[in-house]
Design a protein around this motif. Structure first.
Motif, short mmCIF file in Angstrom:
data_model
loop_
_atom_site.label_atom_id
_atom_site.label_comp_id
_atom_site.label_asym_id
_atom_site.label_seq_id
_atom_site.Cartn_x
_atom_site.Cartn_y
_atom_site.Cartn_z
N GLY A 101 -3.51 -7.26 -4.60
CA GLY A 101 -3.89 -6.63 -3.56
C GLY A 101 -5.03 -7.53 -2.83
O GLY A 101 -5.45 -8.53 -3.32
N LYS A 102 -5.54 -6.99 -1.99
CA LYS A 102 -6.51 -7.52 -1.07
C LYS A 102 -7.63 -6.65 -0.57
O LYS A 102 -7.31 -5.28 -0.48
CB LYS A 102 -6.09 -8.38 -0.04
CG LYS A 102 -5.34 -7.49 1.33
CD LYS A 102 -3.82 -7.71 0.94
CE LYS A 102 -3.23 -6.88 1.86
NZ LYS A 102 -1.51 -6.53 1.25
N PHE A 103 -8.71 -7.07 0.00
CA PHE A 103 -9.83 -5.95 0.49
C PHE A 103 -10.67 -6.74 1.37
O PHE A 103 -10.76 -7.78 1.46
CB PHE A 103 -10.66 -5.63 -0.84
CG PHE A 103 -11.49 -6.79 -1.71
CD1 PHE A 103 -12.63 -7.03 -1.15
CD2 PHE A 103 -10.85 -7.24 -2.58
CE1 PHE A 103 -13.48 -7.63 -1.78
CE2 PHE A 103 -11.75 -8.41 -3.33
CZ PHE A 103 -12.78 -8.73 -2.60
N PRO B 293 -9.44 4.39 1.88
CA PRO B 293 -8.33 4.39 0.90
C PRO B 293 -7.26 4.46 1.83
O PRO B 293 -7.11 4.96 2.88
CB PRO B 293 -8.45 5.60 -0.02
CG PRO B 293 -9.25 6.52 0.82
CD PRO B 293 -10.13 6.04 1.49
N SER B 294 -6.13 4.00 1.24
CA SER B 294 -4.76 3.94 2.02
C SER B 294 -4.24 5.35 1.97
O SER B 294 -4.53 6.08 0.69
CB SER B 294 -3.82 3.10 1.20
OG SER B 294 -4.28 1.76 1.06
N ARG B 295 -3.54 5.70 3.07
CA ARG B 295 -2.88 7.03 2.79
C ARG B 295 -3.83 8.06 2.68
O ARG B 295 -3.37 9.26 2.29
CB ARG B 295 -1.63 7.07 2.02
CG ARG B 295 -0.71 6.09 2.54
CD ARG B 295 0.32 6.09 1.58
NE ARG B 295 0.22 5.74 0.26
CZ ARG B 295 0.24 4.54 -0.57
NH1 ARG B 295 0.30 3.50 0.25
NH2 ARG B 295 -0.02 4.35 -1.46
N ARG B 296 -5.08 8.11 2.84
CA ARG B 296 -6.14 8.93 3.04
C ARG B 296 -7.17 9.28 4.09
O ARG B 296 -7.26 8.00 4.54
CB ARG B 296 -6.91 9.22 1.49
CG ARG B 296 -5.88 9.14 0.40
CD ARG B 296 -6.52 9.57 -0.97
NE ARG B 296 -7.70 10.72 -0.53
CZ ARG B 296 -8.34 11.46 -1.54
NH1 ARG B 296 -8.37 10.63 -2.69
NH2 ARG B 296 -9.42 12.13 -1.31
N PRO B 297 -7.76 10.31 4.16
CA PRO B 297 -8.77 10.21 5.20
C PRO B 297 -9.91 9.31 4.78
O PRO B 297 -10.14 9.12 3.55
CB PRO B 297 -9.26 11.61 5.51
CG PRO B 297 -8.20 12.36 5.13
CD PRO B 297 -7.56 11.57 3.73
N ASN C 243 -5.68 -2.55 -0.21
CA ASN C 243 -4.56 -1.88 -0.14
C ASN C 243 -3.54 -3.18 -1.11
O ASN C 243 -4.13 -4.15 -1.20
CB ASN C 243 -3.70 -1.90 1.16
CG ASN C 243 -3.67 -3.11 2.22
OD1 ASN C 243 -3.51 -4.28 1.69
ND2 ASN C 243 -3.94 -2.76 3.31
N GLY C 244 -2.62 -2.68 -1.73
CA GLY C 244 -1.74 -3.47 -2.62
C GLY C 244 -0.92 -4.33 -1.83
O GLY C 244 -0.79 -4.13 -0.46
N ASN C 245 -0.28 -5.53 -2.44
CA ASN C 245 0.37 -6.32 -1.77
C ASN C 245 1.91 -6.02 -1.85
O ASN C 245 2.59 -6.39 -1.16
CB ASN C 245 0.17 -7.95 -2.56
CG ASN C 245 -0.97 -8.51 -2.50
OD1 ASN C 245 -1.87 -8.16 -1.40
ND2 ASN C 245 -1.46 -9.52 -3.11
#
Length: 157
Positions: free
Chosen positions: A132-134, A79-83, A154-156
């Motif tokens: 967003g994209k993955f 995930p974004s901004r997380r371990p 993550n989001g666009n």
């Protein structure tokens, strides 16, 4: 023209040049975003499409156990901004309270032997602009079923 005037014009010239470069860069970035939003979907083979369809369905049902079951036992959510989150039990716990409207579409894929990937985009509903994209990296299990080894999105905006 005196020295003070020349220095002032030089500073204005540099400021204008910087403003033009920043403006052009921003315009190119915006154009790049618009182009990215128009990337066409690709059709997936049925066995890879199943991964996206099962993910969408479990997400829409807000089913953390169903989501975790799509992952390899030692899979990751990044995930974004997380371990990183690793392992089905931790993935299931992470997905508690997540879910809702979701539409996934593939932009590219490949699969060879026991490994593959899907690069895609997501939106709240089919036909809406991508939010967003993955990337999903995949691994085939002993029964030949594709499982998610890693999920990063993550989001666009």
């Amino acid at each position: 023209m005196n020295e003070t005037t020349r220095n002032g014009l030089a500073r204005c010239g540099w400021g204008l040049a910087i403003a033009l470069v920043v403006g052009a860069s921003t315009a190119q970035h915006a154009a790049g975003q618009a182009d990215a939003a128009r990337l066409p979907s690709v059709a997936l083979p049925a066995e890879l499409q199943r991964v996206l369809t099962d993910y969408e369905n479990a997400w829409q049902r807000r089913d953390p156990a169903g989501l975790a079951a799509l992952f390899a036992e030692d899979g990751f959510v990044l995930p974004s901004r997380r371990p990183p989150i690793r392992g089905r039990a931790a993935i299931q716990q992470y997905y508690e309270g997540h879910g809702g409207a979701l539409s996934l579409r593939a932009l590219a894929f490949a699969a060879e032997g026991p490994v593959g990937y899907i690069i895609g985009a997501y939106a709240p509903a089919a036909g809406e602009p991508d939010s967003g994209k993955f990337t999903l990296t995949l691994r085939r299990d002993a029964r030949g079923r594709w499982l998610i080894m890693s999920d990063m999105d993550n989001g666009n905006r």
